[in-house]
Design an enzyme around this catalytic site. Structure first.
Site, PDB file in Angstrom:
ATOM      1  N   ASP A   1      49.350  15.161 -30.018  1.00  0.00           N
ATOM      2  CA  ASP A   1      50.221  15.428 -31.166  1.00  0.00           C
ATOM      3  C   ASP A   1      50.930  16.779 -31.075  1.00  0.00           C
ATOM      4  O   ASP A   1      50.622  17.590 -30.207  1.00  0.00           O
ATOM      5  CB  ASP A   1      49.382  15.421 -32.453  1.00  0.00           C
ATOM      6  CG  ASP A   1      49.074  14.012 -32.905  1.00  0.00           C
ATOM      7  OD1 ASP A   1      49.813  13.093 -32.506  1.00  0.00           O
ATOM      8  OD2 ASP A   1      48.090  13.836 -33.646  1.00  0.00           O
TER       9      ASP A   1
ATOM     10  N   TYR B   1      37.669  16.519 -25.045  1.00  0.00           N
ATOM     11  CA  TYR B   1      38.526  17.346 -25.884  1.00  0.00           C
ATOM     12  C   TYR B   1      37.753  18.589 -26.281  1.00  0.00           C
ATOM     13  O   TYR B   1      36.531  18.523 -26.473  1.00  0.00           O
ATOM     14  CB  TYR B   1      38.927  16.605 -27.168  1.00  0.00           C
ATOM     15  CG  TYR B   1      40.082  15.657 -27.009  1.00  0.00           C
ATOM     16  CD1 TYR B   1      41.395  16.093 -27.130  1.00  0.00           C
ATOM     17  CD2 TYR B   1      39.858  14.303 -26.761  1.00  0.00           C
ATOM     18  CE1 TYR B   1      42.467  15.213 -27.004  1.00  0.00           C
ATOM     19  CE2 TYR B   1      40.925  13.414 -26.630  1.00  0.00           C
ATOM     20  CZ  TYR B   1      42.220  13.884 -26.757  1.00  0.00           C
ATOM     21  OH  TYR B   1      43.277  13.014 -26.626  1.00  0.00           O
TER      22      TYR B   1
END
Lengths: 246, 246
Positions: free
Chosen positions: B52, B110
Site C-alpha cells: 500500500d 513483514y
C-alpha cells in the site's frame, strides 16, 4: 524572555538553513511557525550557524525573544505543532538575555557518514554518502592526527569566502565503523565554509592511497584549496552538537 | 529468459506498488525503466503481491521475461541506472520459465517498527510509527502466541474484500526491542489485505491494557473486523522477505 532551542532537521528537502527568497529553508519554516504562535507578529531567530542544502542537523541551536509565557518544557510541543515534519524541536530552555546562539558557542561537533555497502541501502540514501571502495582506515586515522590542532585551514575552505581569519582548532577527529557505515566525528572550536566536507574528501583520498598520510602537513602549510581532496556531498553531513559554556 | 529480482523501495513517495493511472507507483517506475532498457518495448513485471501507499520493501520479489543477454549479476546495475533513487534492485537471478513470483511463494515476512521515543526522531519519521506510550510487552508476547497458527483471519482483514478464503497460517510473531524502537516480525504463508497493520493495532491495544490477552481467541473466533484494533499507519510497515521453495 530569551529562549534557546535544540532542533533536529532532515536537510533533504531544504535549500539549506538560511532564508533565501523563493526557496524552502529551515530558518524560514521556523520563523513562520513562531510567527503563527505569536499572533502573526514576525519573530527572528538566530542559529549557531548555517547549514547547506541537503545537510542535516541532529542538534542545531537557535535563540529568539518572546513575550509568551509558555513553560520551557512545553515549548517543543507548542512549536512542533506548527512545524513541518522534517523539523523537530527537541529541547527548549530560557536563558540569560545576553545569550547568543552564534557568538557564545565553545565547540561544535559535525558527523559525516559514509556507506561502503556494494549496493546502496535505499532507506539510507539521503543520510550517507555511498562510497563502496576499499579504504585504508589506519592511513585515515594517521592523517586525521595531522589535521587535529590549531592550523590555518585555507586549504580546506571554499576559495572565495569573506572570512579573513582561517585559523581554527580541531580538537578531535574520530572514526567509527558501524556495520557497513563509517562515521567520522569532527570536534572543533569552529569550522569554515565546506571545511568538514573537504576534510572528509581529503581523508577518503588518503584511504584510497591517492594522497599519502605524510603529505597532510604540506597540504595544510600550502594554504591552497587545490591541494586538498574534493568536497563530498552535503547529504552525508550532520551538525551533531553545539556546545556552550553554561 | 525469465529473471527473478529482489527489490527494495522506500514507499514514502509512492501511491503503493500497483499501477494506478495518474499516480506514481513502484510497478510503473520499474516497468518504465525496463521498457527503456528494452528499446521502448513494454515489459510487464509480476510481483509477489502489492504493498500500500507509504509501505516499504526490503525484499520485494518480481519476475519478468526478457530477450536481453545480460549476465544475472549485472542486472541490478543495469536496471538501477534507469530507476529513481527510491527503488533499488538488490539481486537478480535467471529462473525456470515456470517460476512465478506471486504463485510460488512459500512464506513471507513483514516487519512493523514502532518508535517509543518521547519526541520523534526526524530521520526515522517515515520508517516507523511514533507511539510514545508505555506498553506491557509480556502481554503482547502472550497475545502473539494466540495469533500464531492456522486461523480464519476475517477479524484482521478489511471488511470489504474480494478474497473469499480468509484462512492463513502465521508461523511466528517476534518482538525485538532496539534502542527506543520495537520491531515486530510476522512470518506466515500469506497475509490478507491490511492484516499485518490490524494485527499490530490489536497488539498495541493489548500492550496498553485495552484488550486482554485472553480475549484474542474470541476476537479470532468472532470473524468480525469490529472486534480487533485499529489499522496502524503504512509507513511503519516493511515487506521484509519473500521465500520460495528453491
Amino acid at each position: 524572555m530569551r529562549l534557546k532551542c535544540i532542533v533536529s532537521y532532515d536537510g533533504t528537502n531544504f535549500s539549506g538553513y538560511q532564508v533565501q527568497p523563493g526557496k524552502r529553508t529551515v530558518q524560514q519554516e521556523i520563523e513562520a511557525a513562531l510567527s503563527r504562535l505569536h499572533k502573526n507578529q514576525f519573530v527572528r531567530i538566530h542559529a549557531s550557524g548555517r547549514t547547506d542544502a541537503g545537510v542535516h542537523a541532529v542538534g542545531q541551536v537557535f535563540h529568539f525573544d518572546t513575550d509568551l509565557t509558555i513553560p520551557e518544557e512545553k515549548w517543543p510541543y507548542a512549536l512542533n505543532r506548527f512545524l513541518p515534519d522534517d523539523i523537530v524541536i527537541q529541547q527548549s530552555q530560557y536563558v540569560d538575555a545576553n545569550f547568543h546562539a552564534r557568538f557564545d558557542t565553545t565547540s561544535k561537533e559535525y558527523r559525516y557518514i559514509i556507506s561502503q555497502q556494494e549496493i546502496i541501502d535505499v532507506f539510507r540514501r539521503n543520510y550517507c554518502y555511498h562510497y563502496p571502495y576499499p579504504l585504508d582506515l589506519d592511513a585515515i586515522k594517521k592523517a586525521s592526527e595531522h589535521l587535529c590542532g590549531t592550523h590555518d585551514f585555507s586549504s580546506f575552505c571554499v576559495a572565495r569566502t569573506d572570512v579573513e581569519d582561517k585559523v581554527r582548532t580541531i580538537y578531535t577527529i574520530d572514526l567509527k565503523k558501524q556495520g557497513q557505515e563509517l562515521i567520522f566525528s569532527f570536534k572543533g572550536n569552529g569550522f569554515l565554509y565546506n571545511m568538514v566536507r573537504i576534510l572528509v574528501g581529503t581523508l577518503l583520498d588518503v584511504g584510497r592511497g591517492k594522497i599519502k598520510t605524510d603529505e597532510i602537513p604540506n597540504i595544510i602549510a600550502g594554504r591552497n584549496r587545490n591541494l586538498s581532496g574534493k568536497t563530498v556531498p552535503g547529504h552525508g553531513l550532520f551538525l551533531y552538537k553545539v556546545s556552550y559554556d553554561n
